[in-house]
Design a protein around this motif. Structure first.
Motif, mmCIF file in Angstrom:
data_model
loop_
_atom_site.group_PDB
_atom_site.id
_atom_site.type_symbol
_atom_site.label_atom_id
_atom_site.label_comp_id
_atom_site.label_asym_id
_atom_site.label_seq_id
_atom_site.Cartn_x
_atom_site.Cartn_y
_atom_site.Cartn_z
ATOM 1 N N VAL A 137 25.035 11.381 4.857
ATOM 2 C CA VAL A 137 26.221 10.482 5.183
ATOM 3 C C VAL A 137 27.383 10.399 4.015
ATOM 4 N N VAL A 138 26.732 10.521 2.880
ATOM 5 C CA VAL A 138 27.564 10.311 1.630
ATOM 6 C C VAL A 138 28.379 11.447 1.577
ATOM 7 N N SER A 139 29.757 11.409 1.251
ATOM 8 C CA SER A 139 30.651 12.587 1.160
ATOM 9 C C SER A 139 31.295 12.480 -0.337
ATOM 10 N N LYS A 140 31.427 13.738 -0.925
ATOM 11 C CA LYS A 140 32.347 13.715 -2.201
ATOM 12 C C LYS A 140 33.767 13.488 -1.959
ATOM 13 N N TYR A 141 34.221 13.552 -0.770
ATOM 14 C CA TYR A 141 35.883 13.286 -0.483
ATOM 15 C C TYR A 141 35.933 11.805 -0.215
ATOM 16 N N ILE A 142 36.858 11.349 -0.829
ATOM 17 C CA ILE A 142 37.377 9.849 -0.747
ATOM 18 C C ILE A 142 37.308 9.397 0.915
ATOM 19 N N GLY A 143 36.892 8.207 1.065
ATOM 20 C CA GLY A 143 37.170 7.801 2.393
ATOM 21 C C GLY A 143 36.261 8.278 3.392
#
Length: 629
Positions: A451-457
């Protein structure tokens, strides 16, 4: 069609033909009669001048009166036995050249078509088929829009909250501003709910409603402009409003939808689950409201009114678990009526609710059908007591929150949240499965590392999808690998730390507001910040099992019907592995015994233990196999 309505267009046509006859020597013109209402509506809505209206009628006469061809030829003094612009300029009232310009109403809205190959003044003019049928009192949706547009079903009734949203949509159409004329953005809910609200709004304004998918909007500018003009013409002729349902289009498609909306100046709703990012002028935004507890109770009571053996108490339990839109509640009730045999209508209703609620979650996580019970858990009494307390919090939340009024005094933080901390294989997932079975819920495992993404938001967006889908049925959510998101983040060193804090705060906020049970798991409790831990209602430590507990796990993991010989759980418990590894060793040993055609023995367990230890990058010690090798 009545005789009166059928005669009116002909009367208007005869009035125009009479003007042609004035140009033919020796022919007495007919007396002009009043124009029909349909023609007046066209002239008013599309801004037709007197000349343009008569041009339209002349083209209609070609289709309605067999004498028109001869009259056109006689009036023009040529072999052109059809309407032309030169004939119209010579014979009709108040002629002007701009009437046939591409941007004039006649051609802009495709009321008439010009055979341009024969020239502007001498080319044949032909009325559009859809316009001709409108004049004759036979309205229908233009066939060029078939396949693109559909008629949404009309809801029998709406809850008060949805009715209020429909009224806001209708009022926004009535109060259209110059920067967003007659355009409304409807956000939230599911697609059918949004459609029901807009359908009710259109009915309140005496409009038909048609719907289309945003993916069907052409990306080619010329095709898109043609579609926009065609629909605007239909919206006037029917009259009707348009619902454009958008999901998550790519950049090109999103730009095409935005351009289509900008060029359409008729009642329109753009609907989506999430607000649309836009750099252009925004439409009036209306949010789909969440139904409160009383509205949900009324929905379920009405839907299950004809289902026997479902009491008010049963309805209250269903409402405490499920938050479903009206059409889904009706679908669940219909399923119960089809399948009910008089035995367990409440159980069927519960299963129908689960089935309807799980649809949105199946693609977001891994669903486990809970089968394990309390007897499958081997934990210290203190941990077992806390797990049962968590179940009580979930099961009795309707009583405590609503009947006893705690929801009105506490307001926030009513969600049941828990953190399961312990090493791999210590029973965290098994405990969640046991609790899900006890509560009659689905267990969905959400891998936070995915679920965690490096892209903000993007992380918040992914989490929002999970919780929004889970809210329908209050599923038990197990967020695995919480370490992927949590950590000692309170010290902000750079922008990434700041956004990581925001992601954690968003997750905890949604967990606290979640009406079901949300559980985080971690292998490294000490790495979690204490400020975050304080926001979790329950923290359960899953210790590494003692030798006595490992022996009990060994006793329970081997089925009674399995053929065994001289298996000693007390000796097997000397293996210093957690419950997950014990299950792996027992299963692998069983396969080895079955392959040999032998009973399950200690030597099979030894061979399986060697394989498991290789996976764990460990070696068996003499003390672990003392007494059984």
């Amino acid at each position: 069609m009545t005789e009166e309505n059928a005669a009116s267009p002909s009367d208007a046509v005869r009035a125009v033909l009479a003007r042609l006859d004035e140009h033919v020597e020796g022919v007495e013109p007919d007396t002009a009669l009043p124009c029909p209402d349909a023609l007046e509506a066209l002239a008013s809505c599309f801004g037709l001048s007197t000349f343009e209206r008569e041009v339209l009628l002349l083209c209609a006469a070609m289709e309605m009166d067999a004498t028109t061809a001869g009259r056109c030829a006689a009036a023009s003094g040529s072999s052109r036995a059809f309407p032309t612009f030169s004939l119209a300029l010579a014979a009709l009232t108040d002629p002007h050249w701009s009437a046939l310009a591409p941007v004039s109403p006649l051609r802009r809205w495709r009321l008439v078509e010009l055979d341009e190959e024969s020239g502007l003044t001498t080319g044949r003019l032909r009325i559009d088929e859809r316009i001709l049928h409108f004049l004759l009192g036979a309205p229908y949706l233009d066939v060029r829009l078939h396949g693109l547009l559909r008629r949404p079903p009309a809801p029998e009734s709406l809850p008060p909250s949805y009715e209020a949203a429909a009224e806001r949509v209708a009022m926004s159409w009535a109060d259209g501003r110059s920067d967003a004329p007659l355009r409304v953005e409807l956000v939230g809910g599911d697609e059918r709910t949004r459609s029901d609200i807009v359908t009710a709004a259109a009915a309140g304004c005496d409009l038909a409603l048609y719907a289309m998918d945003g993916t069907d909007v052409p990306t080619d500018p010329a095709e898109r402009d043609q579609l926009a003009r065609l629909w605007q013409r239909e919206a006037v002729l029917l009259p009707a409003a348009l619902l454009v349902e958008v999901g998550e289009p790519d950049r090109e498609q999103a730009s095409a939808v935005e351009a289509f909306l900008e060029s359409t100046a008729v009642p329109l709703v753009i609907a989506s689950a999430e607000p649309r990012p836009s750099t252009r002028s925004r439409a009036e935004r209306v949010l789909v409201p969440a139904l409160d507890n009383d509205e949900q109770l009324q929905l379920w009571r009405e839907a299950f009114a004809e289902v026997p053996d479902v009491s008010d108490a049963d309805i209250a339990n269903l409402v405490s678990q499920f938050s479903l839109p009206p059409h889904v509640v009706s679908s669940a009730a219909a399923a119960v009526r089809r399948d009910a045999s008089g035995d367990d209508a409440v159980g069927l209703a519960w299963q129908a609710g689960l089935h309807e609620a799980r649809m949105g979650l199946d693609e977001l996580g891994r669903r486990i059908e809970p089968e394990a019970g309390w007897g499958d858990l081997v934990l210290p009494e203190r941990q077992m007591r806390v797990l049962r307390e968590i179940v009580a919090h979930v099961r009795q939340r309707a009583t405590v929150h609503h009947e006893w009024g705690f929801s009105s005094t506490l307001r926030r933080g009513l969600g049941v949240t828990a953190l399961f901390a312990g090493g791999s294989g210590t029973g965290k997932t098994l405990a969640a499965e046991v609790m899900a079975r006890e509560l009659g819920l689905d267990l969905f495992i959400i891998d936070l590392s995915q679920v965690v993404s490096k892209y903000i938001g993007e992380t918040e967006k992914n989490l929002r999808k999970v919780f929004d889908a889970a809210e329908r049925g209050g599923a038990l959510l197990l967020f695995d690998e919480a370490d992927a998101l949590f950590g000692k983040r309170s010290e902000v060193k750079d922008s990434h730390d700041r956004y990581a804090n925001l992601e954690v705060s968003y997750l905890l906020m949604r967990m606290e507001a979640y009406r079901g049970l949300a559980i985080l798991t971690t292998n490294m409790k000490k790495a979690l910040d204490t400020a975050f831990l304080r926001r979790i209602r329950f923290v359960v430590d899953f210790p590494f099992p003692s030798e006595r507990e490992r022996a009990e796990i060994w006793r329970r993991v081997v089925p009674e019907q399995a053929p065994v010989k001289d298996l000693e759980p007390a000796l097997l418990a000397q293996l210093t592995v957690a419950g997950g590894s014990i299950r792996n060793i027992a299963l692998s040993g069983a396969f080895l015994a079955a392959e040999e055609g032998e009973q399950l023995q200690m030597r099979h367990m030894l061979a399986a233990a060697h394989t498991e230890y290789l996976k764990l990058e460990r070696s068996l010690t003499p003390s672990e196999v003392q007494g059984w090798v």
